[in-house]
Design a protein around this motif. Structure first.
Motif, PDB file in Angstrom:
ATOM      1  N   LEU A  29      11.001  -3.333   1.841  1.00  0.00           N
ATOM      2  CA  LEU A  29      10.607  -2.703   0.569  1.00  0.00           C
ATOM      3  C   LEU A  29       9.640  -1.528   0.732  1.00  0.00           C
ATOM      4  O   LEU A  29       9.896  -0.461   0.174  1.00  0.00           O
ATOM      5  N   ILE A  49      10.374   2.310  -0.575  1.00  0.00           N
ATOM      6  CA  ILE A  49       9.503   3.015  -1.518  1.00  0.00           C
ATOM      7  C   ILE A  49       9.065   4.345  -0.919  1.00  0.00           C
ATOM      8  O   ILE A  49       9.061   5.378  -1.596  1.00  0.00           O
ATOM      9  N   ILE A  78       5.914  10.359  -7.485  1.00  0.00           N
ATOM     10  CA  ILE A  78       5.420   9.079  -8.002  1.00  0.00           C
ATOM     11  C   ILE A  78       6.500   8.367  -8.797  1.00  0.00           C
ATOM     12  O   ILE A  78       6.715   7.161  -8.655  1.00  0.00           O
ATOM     13  N   ALA A  86      10.232   1.024  -6.154  1.00  0.00           N
ATOM     14  CA  ALA A  86       9.440  -0.202  -5.986  1.00  0.00           C
ATOM     15  C   ALA A  86       9.964  -1.294  -6.908  1.00  0.00           C
ATOM     16  O   ALA A  86      10.196  -2.431  -6.479  1.00  0.00           O
ATOM     17  N   VAL A  88       6.189   4.793 -15.665  1.00  0.00           N
ATOM     18  CA  VAL A  88       5.537   3.953 -14.659  1.00  0.00           C
ATOM     19  C   VAL A  88       4.686   2.876 -15.333  1.00  0.00           C
ATOM     20  O   VAL A  88       4.667   1.725 -14.888  1.00  0.00           O
ATOM     21  N   ALA A  94       5.493  -5.084  -4.074  1.00  0.00           N
ATOM     22  CA  ALA A  94       5.863  -4.062  -5.058  1.00  0.00           C
ATOM     23  C   ALA A  94       4.701  -3.808  -6.020  1.00  0.00           C
ATOM     24  O   ALA A  94       4.397  -2.664  -6.357  1.00  0.00           O
ATOM     25  N   ILE A 120       1.905  -1.810  -4.320  1.00  0.00           N
ATOM     26  CA  ILE A 120       2.282  -0.406  -4.101  1.00  0.00           C
ATOM     27  C   ILE A 120       2.336   0.327  -5.439  1.00  0.00           C
ATOM     28  O   ILE A 120       1.912   1.479  -5.541  1.00  0.00           O
ATOM     29  N   LEU A 121       2.821  -0.357  -6.465  1.00  0.00           N
ATOM     30  CA  LEU A 121       2.822   0.274  -7.799  1.00  0.00           C
ATOM     31  C   LEU A 121       1.404   0.629  -8.216  1.00  0.00           C
ATOM     32  O   LEU A 121       1.162   1.692  -8.795  1.00  0.00           O
ATOM     33  N   LEU A 177       0.428   3.633  -6.486  1.00  0.00           N
ATOM     34  CA  LEU A 177       1.068   4.829  -7.032  1.00  0.00           C
ATOM     35  C   LEU A 177       0.467   5.212  -8.380  1.00  0.00           C
ATOM     36  O   LEU A 177       0.366   6.384  -8.717  1.00  0.00           O
TER      37      LEU A 177
END
Lengths: 183, 476
Positions: A61, A65, A112, A119, B171, B220, B223-224, B227
């Protein structure tokens, strides 16, 4: 319980229920050490170390990403270059057509956006979701797996699986109950 | 059942079962909703109609129903756009930046703040959309091959804004949804209503809490968060570029990006407290959103408030230091011009008044904190007013000067979006878990381990839940 194991062809596996996160962690380690590989643990919150204990390894993963982000960045800057210099060149205050400093914000946002989409969808797809039905849902009391109970499953397709032997082994790990689960 | 007290982030006697029950009953049990919920959502729904009416009129007549005209082509529409976007930023800050910094206290408030982000961005998005005058062709803002053979002008901050705000909205929603997946599964497993089970089951994507899934999920999520952090900083930076890239006196300063970001966090935390203080009382969530949380939120408000105040001082300094007569006049015009009362109220609301948060007694007095939050929200709105019409109305040529007066249409939009926001917030409280159930359990589990290593097991089981200084303070 042993009566439920009779129909071997439809057996999904044996599932042990635990009250505490620490118990399921210890049990998962023991099950893995005993050589079982088709195993999975279920918990209402992420228990640290549980994925290691069942031998789960997948570091795909973060790479996905990363490349998603690169794709977004390149996509953004290519879009700006193509539209501003090739397809629709426009002289704005004598600036070069490819005036890259002004193109930073959009490609930054695209980086982004693409990374975030990768993601989320990467996580969902790699996890095999959405999947409304799964045999593990047949486990008695499994609705507590998202509330306050912990479960450890050994699938019948595991080469070392033996209905009686495995059941005895699981019972030795201090579970609340061990159930045979149909497919 | 264990009793745990991890630095008072969660108080009372707790267990996994109790956390699940206490949070999910807000959705699954119709009877827990107090009369005040019905009153609030009813009132918000009525105010929402003001928005509907204004938008209908706007589509029928045009943006002429707003007070904007030369020289002030930007008025309430952009003021409120920036104000709402700023309010949303606290949600991302709480959910992303505090997660990266391993600030566990965020757990109780992040879901709520993230919901606020999404609803605030929705309110914000309405303004530029309607300001285009022809919102039905708003897709022209995006780059797509079209029969006009035209492309957006990528050197314009207004195009950057389209990308920044739409990325931010996307997002934020993804982040929120990912956080919700395990909780939706919990609701699926708890509800006794068949159709609700189906709805929650679909929404949770069939989540089953497998260890491998949790591993990827956490990757995830982290990392989100990583970001979202540069994203939230870039969004308000780009919003500030809408002004700073222009040459209008009062806009053309390099301090705008950091000062806008700090202002956004300042306004956002104030709005979180404005909603959270009454709601935690309404629903008895005092064990989860403790006075410690509010205390810390107040401290962040104070810190960002001081950064914002520094920005005001620097603006005055730049005005003088630039040696430019237009910049100097702009500052004097703020001090003494037609909008001087707004400027001085701004200094009072954002610069002077939040200083009361230095006193711990104020930070722990819910009424005082609520009033300060209200004043900060007003102050931040005034800031945008001072930046936009008060800079535009007298720029270079005195022959081009004018005044901006908001019209009924402007007020209708503003009041209406407050109605929309409140309406959505109360819908959210009714239909989704306002505190992350899975994360609360995770926090409790971790805290238990820390306590084990710190004091040994016995001590935890003998903690007296009444022995809580903060709870006592609250009674006073």
């Amino acid at each position: 319980m042993s009566s439920a194991i009779k129909k071997r062809t439809t057996l999904y596996g044996l599932v042990a229920e635990f009250d505490e996160a620490d118990d399921v962690l210890k049990a998962a380690e023991a099950v893995y050490d005993a050589g079982y590989r088709k195993i999975d643990a279920y918990s209402p919150f992420p228990v640290h170390g549980l994925s290691d204990a069942i031998g789960f390894k997948c570091n795909l993963l973060p790479w996905l990403i990363f490349f998603g982000g690169i794709a977004g960045c390149l996509g953004g800057i290519t879009l700006e270059w193509y539209t501003s210099s090739i397809d629709y060149p426009m002289n704005v205050g004598g600036r070069p057509f490819f005036s890259w400093p002004s193109f930073v914000p959009v490609s930054y946002e695209c980086t982004i956006l693409f990374a975030a989409l990768t993601a989320v969808f990467g996580m969902i797809i790699l996890n095999g979701l959405p999947r409304p039905y799964h045999s593990i849902f047949n486990t008695p009391n499994f609705d507590r797996a998202t509330q306050d109970k912990f479960f450890l499953a050994i699938e019948a397709i595991d080469p070392r699986f033996d209905a009686k032997e495995t059941e005895r082994f699981l019972k030795g790990l201090n579970p609340v109950v061990v159930s045979a689960v149909e497919r | 059942m264990e009793v745990i007290r991890p630095d008072r982030l969660i108080t009372g006697r707790q267990s996994n079962e109790k956390i699940t029950e206490k949070i999910s009953r807000l959705i699954l049990n119709n009877k827990v909703h107090p009369l005040s919920w019905y009153v609030m959502i009813g009132a918000a729904f009525m105010v929402l109609q003001v928005l509907m009416l204004t938008i209908t009129l706007l589509l029928y007549i045009g943006v002429g129903i707003w007070g904007i005209n030369q020289p002030c082509g930007w008025g309430f529409d952009i003021i409120n756009f920036v104000w709402w976007i700023g309010i949303g930023h606290a949600g991302t800050l709480i959910s992303a930046i505090l997660l990266l910094m391993r600030q566990q206290w965020r757990t109780s408030i992040n879901r709520f703040a993230e919901a606020m982000t999404i609803f605030a961005v929705m309110c914000a998005g309405l303004y530029p959309l309607l300001h285009t005058g022809r919102p039905w062709v708003a897709y022209w803002l995006f780059p797509y091959p079209n029969v006009l053979a035209q492309w957006p002008q990528f050197r314009s901050p207004l195009v950057w804004d389209v990308f920044a705000v739409s990325t931010y909205a996307t997002v934020s929603m993804l982040f929120w949804f990912v956080g919700l997946i395990p909780d939706l599964a919990t609701l699926r497993d708890r509800t006794k209503v068949k159709w609700a089970k189906a709805v929650f089951g679909m929404a949770s994507l069939g989540w089953r809490g497998s260890a491998g899934h949790w591993f990827r999920y956490e990757t995830a999520y982290l990392i989100l968060a990583g970001l979202s952090t540069p994203l939230v900083l870039s969004v308000h930076t780009i919003v500030s570029f809408d002004f700073a890239v222009g040459i209008v006196p009062g806009w053309h300063t390099t301090i705008f990006p950091p000062y806008f970001v700090a202002g956004a966090v300042f306004a956002g935390f104030a709005m979180v407290m404005l909603f959270l203080i009454p709601i935690r009382a309404m629903y008895g969530l005092k064990d989860y959103v403790t006075l410690k949380h509010l205390d810390w939120m107040a401290k962040i408000t104070l810190t960002t408030g001081m950064i914002v105040f520094y920005g005001y001082i620097m603006e005055v300094f730049y005005g003088w230091f630039s040696g430019n007569i237009y910049e100097q006049y702009m500052i004097m015009n703020r001090f003494r011009g037609p909008y001087a009362p707004f400027y001085w109220s701004l200094i009072l609301c954002n610069g002077i008044f939040p200083m009361v948060l230095w006193w711990p007694k104020v930070r722990q007095n819910l009424r005082a904190l609520w009033i300060v939050s209200m004043i900060v929200s007003i102050g931040m709105w005034l800031e945008r007013f001072v930046i936009i019409p008060a800079s535009l109305h007298r720029d270079f040529m005195p022959s081009a000067w004018g005044l901006y007066t908001p019209s009924v249409g402007d007020w209708g939009m503003y009041v209406g979006t407050i109605g929309l926001f409140t309406f959505l917030m109360f819908l959210f409280i009714r239909f989704l878990p306002i505190i992350s159930i899975a994360e609360m359990k995770d926090m409790m589990h971790r805290a238990k381990h820390e306590d084990h290593s710190a004091h040994g097991e016995d001590e935890i089981h003998h903690v007296d839940p009444n022995d809580n200084v903060l709870e006592v303070a609250e009674v006073k």
